[in-house]
Design a protein around this motif. Structure first.
Motif, PDB file in Angstrom:
ATOM      1  N   LEU A 154      -5.702   0.182  -4.433  1.00  0.00           N
ATOM      2  CA  LEU A 154      -6.659  -0.677  -5.116  1.00  0.00           C
ATOM      3  C   LEU A 154      -6.753  -2.098  -4.560  1.00  0.00           C
ATOM      4  O   LEU A 154      -7.864  -2.638  -4.466  1.00  0.00           O
ATOM      5  CB  LEU A 154      -6.370  -0.687  -6.621  1.00  0.00           C
ATOM      6  N   PRO A 155      -5.650  -2.752  -4.167  1.00  0.00           N
ATOM      7  CA  PRO A 155      -5.811  -4.100  -3.605  1.00  0.00           C
ATOM      8  C   PRO A 155      -6.665  -4.102  -2.341  1.00  0.00           C
ATOM      9  O   PRO A 155      -7.378  -5.079  -2.066  1.00  0.00           O
ATOM     10  CB  PRO A 155      -4.381  -4.527  -3.289  1.00  0.00           C
ATOM     11  N   VAL A 164     -12.908  -0.694  -7.444  1.00  0.00           N
ATOM     12  CA  VAL A 164     -11.641  -0.639  -8.174  1.00  0.00           C
ATOM     13  C   VAL A 164     -11.874  -0.100  -9.588  1.00  0.00           C
ATOM     14  O   VAL A 164     -11.161   0.787 -10.069  1.00  0.00           O
ATOM     15  CB  VAL A 164     -10.999  -2.041  -8.232  1.00  0.00           C
ATOM     16  N   ARG A 165     -12.887  -0.639 -10.242  1.00  0.00           N
ATOM     17  CA  ARG A 165     -13.185  -0.239 -11.630  1.00  0.00           C
ATOM     18  C   ARG A 165     -13.440   1.268 -11.704  1.00  0.00           C
ATOM     19  O   ARG A 165     -12.948   1.955 -12.595  1.00  0.00           O
ATOM     20  CB  ARG A 165     -14.382  -1.030 -12.142  1.00  0.00           C
ATOM     21  N   ASN A 166     -14.186   1.785 -10.767  1.00  0.00           N
ATOM     22  CA  ASN A 166     -14.506   3.209 -10.823  1.00  0.00           C
ATOM     23  C   ASN A 166     -13.337   4.102 -10.423  1.00  0.00           C
ATOM     24  O   ASN A 166     -13.205   5.211 -10.940  1.00  0.00           O
ATOM     25  CB  ASN A 166     -15.742   3.507  -9.972  1.00  0.00           C
ATOM     26  N   TYR A 194      -2.316  -6.104  -7.555  1.00  0.00           N
ATOM     27  CA  TYR A 194      -2.764  -7.457  -7.203  1.00  0.00           C
ATOM     28  C   TYR A 194      -3.166  -8.146  -8.494  1.00  0.00           C
ATOM     29  O   TYR A 194      -3.569  -7.474  -9.458  1.00  0.00           O
ATOM     30  CB  TYR A 194      -3.921  -7.423  -6.193  1.00  0.00           C
ATOM     31  N   PRO A 195      -3.068  -9.470  -8.558  1.00  0.00           N
ATOM     32  CA  PRO A 195      -3.392 -10.195  -9.779  1.00  0.00           C
ATOM     33  C   PRO A 195      -4.830  -9.937 -10.207  1.00  0.00           C
ATOM     34  O   PRO A 195      -5.750 -10.080  -9.408  1.00  0.00           O
ATOM     35  CB  PRO A 195      -3.189 -11.670  -9.391  1.00  0.00           C
TER      36      PRO A 195
ATOM     37  N   PHE B  34     -14.789 -10.431   5.940  1.00  0.00           N
ATOM     38  CA  PHE B  34     -13.969 -10.134   4.773  1.00  0.00           C
ATOM     39  C   PHE B  34     -12.502 -10.062   5.164  1.00  0.00           C
ATOM     40  O   PHE B  34     -12.152  -9.808   6.321  1.00  0.00           O
ATOM     41  CB  PHE B  34     -14.438  -8.872   4.028  1.00  0.00           C
ATOM     42  N   PHE B  35     -11.667 -10.331   4.158  1.00  0.00           N
ATOM     43  CA  PHE B  35     -10.221 -10.383   4.342  1.00  0.00           C
ATOM     44  C   PHE B  35      -9.546  -9.299   3.536  1.00  0.00           C
ATOM     45  O   PHE B  35      -9.995  -8.924   2.442  1.00  0.00           O
ATOM     46  CB  PHE B  35      -9.648 -11.727   3.844  1.00  0.00           C
ATOM     47  N   LEU B  36      -8.403  -8.838   4.050  1.00  0.00           N
ATOM     48  CA  LEU B  36      -7.504  -7.979   3.277  1.00  0.00           C
ATOM     49  C   LEU B  36      -6.106  -8.584   3.348  1.00  0.00           C
ATOM     50  O   LEU B  36      -5.693  -9.047   4.417  1.00  0.00           O
ATOM     51  CB  LEU B  36      -7.459  -6.557   3.848  1.00  0.00           C
TER      52      LEU B  36
END
Lengths: 534, 265
Positions: A154-155, A164-166, A194-195, B34-36
């Motif tokens: 997810l992160p 993420v929600r789905n 992740y926060p 974009f970043f990861l």
């Protein structure tokens, strides 16, 4: 002895592997091996505990992809064929080993084992393992939870909040469809947190989730009770962390129980030892050696050859190791009890597939641990997270720290030179599906357009599985993982283009629906970005 | 989904046909970044800048393509030079890179842009914001804060109220839909097996609507929602007479004076 709690959590997951376009497919064996060596033995353990009226507590997470495959008619019929072939091979082995009593005893044991498995699966469990899991949940001993829809990390999907929600919502919907109720707990794939993820889980009705040790130990503020009690996020969703000592006893390659010399050697399989002509009907394409599940040697140790496996000796060792595990948990509890004002909790999560597949004696160990934890003269009590929260509903409020239980504790296993190429594709696909969902949200129900949009979502979800970048890094079946990734992205892009250009081919769409037959009730409109998502 | 069963051969042709056509080139006109997160001291950056710009840059030596990174303890709302930042020149032929970070436990975001010789930056695209993990434990906390039952109850009540309010506002005309969505909310915040109670509560909630078309739009009010929440969370036996009486506007005082009533205990 001080009082304490033990929460064992097993996470059962396999990626969605199903190939109706082929008469058989090697990677489908992952499911068949797991059913034979892990899930049925685990259910047999739960049956015995139930029959003996042992009031055990255990938590099992079943991933949505695994649940779907365990109810899939095609895969289950192929599984029965797989078992029949195993029985046939075991019969041949009994003949082959007739002049060597020690090996023949084992060959007969395997024959009996496969025969019982077949009988159990077909007759006792009616080809439906999920109902058996549910029976134990309804009996009050097993806590069933779930994890993300296709085990997405997810992160690494969080560039798109709708993704993420789905992953969370579709997982919960799948669980509800299978069991008729919502889960209270959630297993984050790879314990990857992740926060902000707690908000997604809380909105979905989840009460608790799990992180790795440092997810809590590095929390802000610092946890007063370490890993021996959960934390509570700002939205009152609870988080439990893996106990490192309890994990080390099982997972450590050097000191963990599964490496004991008396246990069965996983890599000594007749599929790699015997003549290929003899084995060809049971090998991949008749000439590529694969595991059969028939293994005759124990780990042994040292540099000399492997010695023959002694089942009784291994079983007794499992019982000893179970007692050792309970003793060490008790020692931990006695050590930390003076420092906290409630009974310490030891959370011990493991991959379910360790038990029976990688560690053949694992189910016996687990059964004995649960029996010992149930004993009245034990200060240690097996609990589920819901049990614990019922007694201790108010916990320290803190924000967990970004973490995984992967190598090095973060994300490098899933983002590195072997697999980083996938992320721009996933990122673009997430943007595209949000745009499609917004543009076509008024598509008529049941229309070709709606079907294509829903199938595009399925392709995207399947491409988001963290299994593929994991395999690319671990180097086991890189070609297959790459192919699966590419296929799902290709299917997504194909569907996207046909939808946008209004050129949906129903024949192709039907084929894709048949091949990726998962999450039948999903709705692409759930990918419309919500007000708080940017 | 369809019930059509294609043959294995047909499915294989479809699968192979689609795979052969896979060509996921990035949008050739748009710039993107974009970043990861990778670990406390690394993130991975991915970018595209568009074919036309790339072609121009290859023949241009007065500007430089750079990534500019910003970081902060809190989620960034502004990206400007008052925020901690650093630049990184990037190779025109690359589209991704692992980036070493100066500080752990921070929110990072960035831009990709063209830096001219006067150090002016023309931004082509902005990244998402990510949080990189904390590398170690924080100092000992001498005053840990524990959740209280009242705080949890209040949080649940507020969350339920928000969701129920949204339900009635979004669906004020469709009673059946309101009923179904109210049940969903009650089951989410209560015993998910107790559909009978949830159904009965939803029935009672709707029952007060009356039959008048003129009153339909105003019939679901805040007091009704509050009462529904209290009834559900306190898990009393359903008492329809008492429950219905709560929605009589002339009996508002009953709602505020029921703290000693057994109904709310």
């Amino acid at each position: 002895m001080q009082k304490g709690f033990l929460g064992i959590v097993l996470h059962a997951h396999l990626p969605y592997v199903r190939h109706p376009e082929h008469p058989s497919f090697f990677e489908e064996n992952w499911l068949f091996e797991a059913i034979t060596e892990c899930y049925i033995p685990l259910l047999n353990v739960l049956d015995r505990l139930h029959d003996d009226q042992i009031d055990y507590r255990l938590t099992i997470s079943l991933s949505p992809t695994l649940m779907t495959m365990l109810r899939d008619d095609l895969l289950l019929s192929r599984y029965l064929n797989h078992l029949e072939k195993l029985l046939e091979l075991a019969d041949k082995e009994i003949l082959r080993t007739r002049k060597d009593g020690n090996y023949q005893i084992l060959a007969r044991l395997y024959r009996r084992h496969f025969s019982r498995t077949l009988d159990c699966f077909k007759n006792r469990y009616q080809n439906d393992l999920l109902t058996v899991f549910d029976k134990h949940h309804q009996a009050g001993n097993l806590e069933l939870i779930t994890c993300a829809a296709t085990h997405g990390l997810l992160p690494l999907l969080s560039t798109s909040q709708s993704a993420v929600r789905n992953q969370v919502d579709i997982a919960i919907a799948t669980y509800q469809q299978m069991f008729g109720r919502a889960p209270t707990g959630f297993w984050l794939p790879e314990c990857a947190y992740y926060p902000g993820l707690e908000s997604v889980l809380g909105d979905a009705g989840i009460n608790y989730f799990f992180t790795d040790t440092h997810g809590i130990m590095h929390a802000s503020p610092r946890p007063d009770y370490g890993v021996y009690a959960p934390l509570e996020c700002d939205n009152h969703v609870s988080v439990f962390a893996r106990n490192p000592e309890a994990s080390e006893q099982v997972w450590s390659a050097q000191e963990g129980y599964p490496g004991d010399f008396d246990y069965r050697e996983y890599y000594s399989d007749i599929g790699f030892d015997l003549d290929l002509d003899y084995l060809s009907p049971y090998m991949l394409d008749a000439d590529i050696r694969i595991q059969t599940g028939i293994k005759y040697h124990r780990i042994t140790g040292g540099n000399d050859g492997k010695e023959i496996y002694q089942p009784r000796q291994a079983y007794n060792k499992a019982l000893l190791h179970a007692q050792d595990f309970i003793d060490k948990c008790q020692q931990q509890i006695d050590r930390v009890s003076p420092d906290i004002d409630r009974p310490p909790l030891i959370v011990a999560p493991y991959d379910a597939e360790l038990f029976g597949h990688w560690w053949f004696e694992g189910p016996h160990w687990l059964e004995q641990v649960l029996r010992l934890a149930n004993k009245q003269d034990n200060a240690l009590e097996a609990v589920s997270c819901d049990d614990y929260l019922a007694v201790y509903p108010c916990n320290q409020v803190a924000k967990p720290s970004t973490s995984t239980w992967g190598d090095q504790g973060y994300f490098s296993y899933w983002v590195n030179e072997s697999n980083d190429w996938i992320y721009p594709h996933l990122h673009r696909a997430s943007i595209k599906i949000e745009a499609l969902a917004s543009a076509f949200k008024d598509a008529p129900a049941g229309s070709l357009q709606e079907r294509a949009l829903n199938q595009a979502v399925r392709s995207l979800l399947l491409a988001q599985a963290s299994d593929w970048p994991f395999i690319m890094k671990s180097g086991t079946t890189i070609e297959y993982a790459t192919k699966r990734m590419t296929d799902q992205l290709a299917r997504f892009n194909y569907l996207h283009d046909t939808i946008v250009n209004n050129q949906i081919d129903e024949h192709y769409l039907s084929g894709l629906e048949q091949m990726d037959a998962i999450f039948p009730n999903l709705d692409f409109r759930d990918y419309c970005p919500q007000k708080n998502e940017c | 989904m369809t019930n059509t069963n294609l043959t294995s051969k047909q499915l294989l042709e479809i699968s192979q046909g689609i795979r052969c056509g896979f060509n996921d080139d990035p949008d050739s006109t748009a710039a993107e970044l974009f970043f990861l997160p990778v670990d406390p001291y690394h993130l991975h950056a991915f970018w595209t800048i568009g074919d036309q710009l790339l072609t121009n840059l290859l023949s241009e030596d007065t500007v430089e393509l750079v990534l500019k990174f910003y970081w902060n303890e809190n989620q960034l709302s502004e990206q400007d030079d008052s925020t901690c930042n650093f630049n990184l020149s990037i190779n025109l032929f690359q589209s991704q890179q692992s980036i070493r970070l100066p500080v752990d436990d921070r929110y990072y975001s960035g831009v990709i842009g063209l830096l001219d010789q006067s150090q002016n930056l023309k931004v082509l695209a902005r990244s998402n914001t990510i949080h990189v993990p904390r590398a170690g434990m924080l100092p000992v906390n001498h005053k840990p804060q524990f959740a209280t039952a009242a705080a949890k109850q209040s949080f649940v009540s507020n969350s339920m109220k928000k969701e129920l309010t949204n339900v009635v506002q979004d669906n004020r005309i469709d009673e059946e839909l309101i009923h179904s969505k109210i049940m969903d909310v009650l089951l989410k915040y209560g015993d998910s097996n107790n559909t009978m109670d949830a159904e009965l509560l939803a029935d009672l909630f709707i029952a007060d609507s009356g039959n008048s078309q003129e009153t339909k739009s105003g019939r679901f009010n805040e007091a009704m929602i509050d009462a529904l929440i209290k009834q559900h969370l306190h898990r009393q036996d359903i008492d329809s007479d008492v429950f219905n009486s709560l929605f009589n506007p002339q009996l508002d005082t009953i709602i505020t004076n029921t703290s000693s009533h057994t109904f709310y205990q």
